[in-house]
Design a protein around this motif. Structure first.
Motif, PDB file in Angstrom:
ATOM      1  N   VAL A  33       0.833  -1.209   0.000  1.00 56.20           N
ATOM      2  CA  VAL A  33       0.000   0.000   0.000  1.00 56.20           C
ATOM      3  C   VAL A  33       0.866   1.256   0.000  1.00 56.20           C
ATOM      4  O   VAL A  33       0.617   2.191  -0.765  1.00 56.20           O
ATOM      5  CB  VAL A  33      -0.975   0.009   1.201  1.00 56.20           C
ATOM      6  CG1 VAL A  33      -1.648   1.361   1.364  1.00 56.20           C
ATOM      7  CG2 VAL A  33      -2.018  -1.085   1.043  1.00 56.20           C
ATOM      8  N   THR A  34       1.902   1.299   0.841  1.00 57.60           N
ATOM      9  CA  THR A  34       2.754   2.491   0.896  1.00 57.60           C
ATOM     10  C   THR A  34       3.506   2.692  -0.417  1.00 57.60           C
ATOM     11  O   THR A  34       3.702   3.821  -0.858  1.00 57.60           O
ATOM     12  CB  THR A  34       3.738   2.441   2.083  1.00 57.60           C
ATOM     13  OG1 THR A  34       4.497   1.241   2.028  1.00 57.60           O
ATOM     14  CG2 THR A  34       3.012   2.542   3.410  1.00 57.60           C
ATOM     15  N   LYS A  35       3.902   1.590  -1.044  1.00 58.03           N
ATOM     16  CA  LYS A  35       4.584   1.690  -2.338  1.00 58.03           C
ATOM     17  C   LYS A  35       3.620   2.244  -3.384  1.00 58.03           C
ATOM     18  O   LYS A  35       3.970   3.139  -4.160  1.00 58.03           O
ATOM     19  CB  LYS A  35       5.118   0.317  -2.771  1.00 58.03           C
ATOM     20  CG  LYS A  35       5.935   0.372  -4.033  1.00 58.03           C
ATOM     21  CD  LYS A  35       6.511  -0.982  -4.368  1.00 58.03           C
ATOM     22  CE  LYS A  35       7.346  -0.876  -5.642  1.00 58.03           C
ATOM     23  NZ  LYS A  35       7.986  -2.139  -5.976  1.00 58.03           N
ATOM     24  N   LYS A  36       2.406   1.720  -3.400  1.00 58.71           N
ATOM     25  CA  LYS A  36       1.395   2.157  -4.372  1.00 58.71           C
ATOM     26  C   LYS A  36       1.059   3.641  -4.179  1.00 58.71           C
ATOM     27  O   LYS A  36       0.885   4.375  -5.155  1.00 58.71           O
ATOM     28  CB  LYS A  36       0.133   1.310  -4.205  1.00 58.71           C
ATOM     29  CG  LYS A  36      -0.916   1.558  -5.249  1.00 58.71           C
ATOM     30  CD  LYS A  36      -2.090   0.597  -5.085  1.00 58.71           C
ATOM     31  CE  LYS A  36      -3.116   0.842  -6.165  1.00 58.71           C
ATOM     32  NZ  LYS A  36      -4.230  -0.113  -6.075  1.00 58.71           N
ATOM     33  N   LEU A  37       0.998   4.084  -2.913  1.00 59.62           N
ATOM     34  CA  LEU A  37       0.658   5.479  -2.615  1.00 59.62           C
ATOM     35  C   LEU A  37       1.871   6.415  -2.690  1.00 59.62           C
ATOM     36  O   LEU A  37       1.721   7.626  -2.607  1.00 59.62           O
ATOM     37  CB  LEU A  37       0.035   5.590  -1.215  1.00 59.62           C
ATOM     38  CG  LEU A  37      -1.308   4.899  -1.016  1.00 59.62           C
ATOM     39  CD1 LEU A  37      -1.726   4.974   0.453  1.00 59.62           C
ATOM     40  CD2 LEU A  37      -2.369   5.513  -1.913  1.00 59.62           C
ATOM     41  N   GLY A  38       3.060   5.834  -2.807  1.00 59.83           N
ATOM     42  CA  GLY A  38       4.268   6.658  -2.847  1.00 59.83           C
ATOM     43  C   GLY A  38       4.601   7.259  -1.494  1.00 59.83           C
ATOM     44  O   GLY A  38       5.239   8.306  -1.399  1.00 59.83           O
ATOM     45  N   THR A  39       4.167   6.601  -0.440  1.00 64.22           N
ATOM     46  CA  THR A  39       4.400   7.067   0.924  1.00 64.22           C
ATOM     47  C   THR A  39       5.644   6.391   1.487  1.00 64.22           C
ATOM     48  O   THR A  39       5.838   5.185   1.316  1.00 64.22           O
ATOM     49  CB  THR A  39       3.187   6.707   1.828  1.00 64.22           C
ATOM     50  OG1 THR A  39       2.019   7.254   1.249  1.00 64.22           O
ATOM     51  CG2 THR A  39       3.361   7.224   3.226  1.00 64.22           C
ATOM     52  N   TYR A  63       7.757   4.577   4.103  1.00 60.95           N
ATOM     53  CA  TYR A  63       7.440   3.674   5.214  1.00 60.95           C
ATOM     54  C   TYR A  63       8.660   3.540   6.106  1.00 60.95           C
ATOM     55  O   TYR A  63       9.724   3.113   5.670  1.00 60.95           O
ATOM     56  CB  TYR A  63       7.018   2.311   4.663  1.00 60.95           C
ATOM     57  CG  TYR A  63       6.738   1.278   5.731  1.00 60.95           C
ATOM     58  CD1 TYR A  63       5.611   1.370   6.536  1.00 60.95           C
ATOM     59  CD2 TYR A  63       7.593   0.200   5.934  1.00 60.95           C
ATOM     60  CE1 TYR A  63       5.338   0.421   7.512  1.00 60.95           C
ATOM     61  CE2 TYR A  63       7.328  -0.762   6.901  1.00 60.95           C
ATOM     62  CZ  TYR A  63       6.202  -0.636   7.685  1.00 60.95           C
ATOM     63  OH  TYR A  63       5.938  -1.577   8.658  1.00 60.95           O
TER      64      TYR A  63
END
Length: 172
Positions: free
Chosen positions: A8-14, A16
């Motif tokens: 999810v963080t990779k997909k959102l570019g967030t 981690y």
């Protein structure tokens, strides 16, 4: 859970950042390591009439129930209605349910293990917070065998074991 969070963080570019507890070295004497609960159950099933204390909590009560077929299994769980109800619904007797909130001191662990004449402690490798060191130390003093579930290792890009360094990274 970790794999989902990473996706999810990779997909959102967030970014981690992860903080992990420092893992304890349990040593090799009186220690048995397992990757799965079924392997642990198989190991314990070789013994009979041993007093065993599980500190895995209520989430694994169903999976470890098999240990009580030939042995006397005590479970240390949180003193919540849900945890106690779950244990009772699975057939654990009240005399085998220790509902207490930790973390526990070394002396408390020693007193509990002596009271129930514990020969094996079932735990998970969770790190040096939450009383893990105190459990291991109590086992060493009483010659109680430690049977633990290995933590599955996941490689994180931004993983910290020192909170000060993590905070420093957050500020930058």
């Amino acid at each position: 859970m970790s794999h989902s969070i990473l996706k999810v963080t990779k997909k959102l570019g967030t970014k981690y950042l992860r903080f992990e507890r420092e893992m304890l070295d349990y040593g090799d004497e009186n220690v048995f390591k397992f990757e799965t609960l079924s392997q642990m159950n198989e190991f314990i099933s070789k013994y009979e009439n041993k007093n065993i204390l599980s500190t895995l909590g209520s989430n694994n009560l169903e999976e470890i129930k098999a240990m009580s077929k030939k042995n006397n299994l005590f479970v240390r769980i949180l003193p919540t209605t849900a945890s106690i109800q779950k244990a009772e619904n699975l057939g654990y007797l009240p005399k085998n349910i220790i509902a207490m909130q930790g973390p526990f001191t070394e002396n408390m662990n020693i007193a509990m293990m002596e009271q129930f004449n514990i020969k094996y402690l079932i735990t998970k490798k969770a790190g040096d917070t939450g009383g893990e060191r105190e459990k291991v130390s109590a086992c060493d003093k009483l010659d109680v065998e430690i049977v633990y579930l290995e933590k599955k290792e996941i490689i994180y890009k931004n993983c910290y074991k020192d909170i000060d360094i993590l905070i420093e990274n957050l500020i930058q």
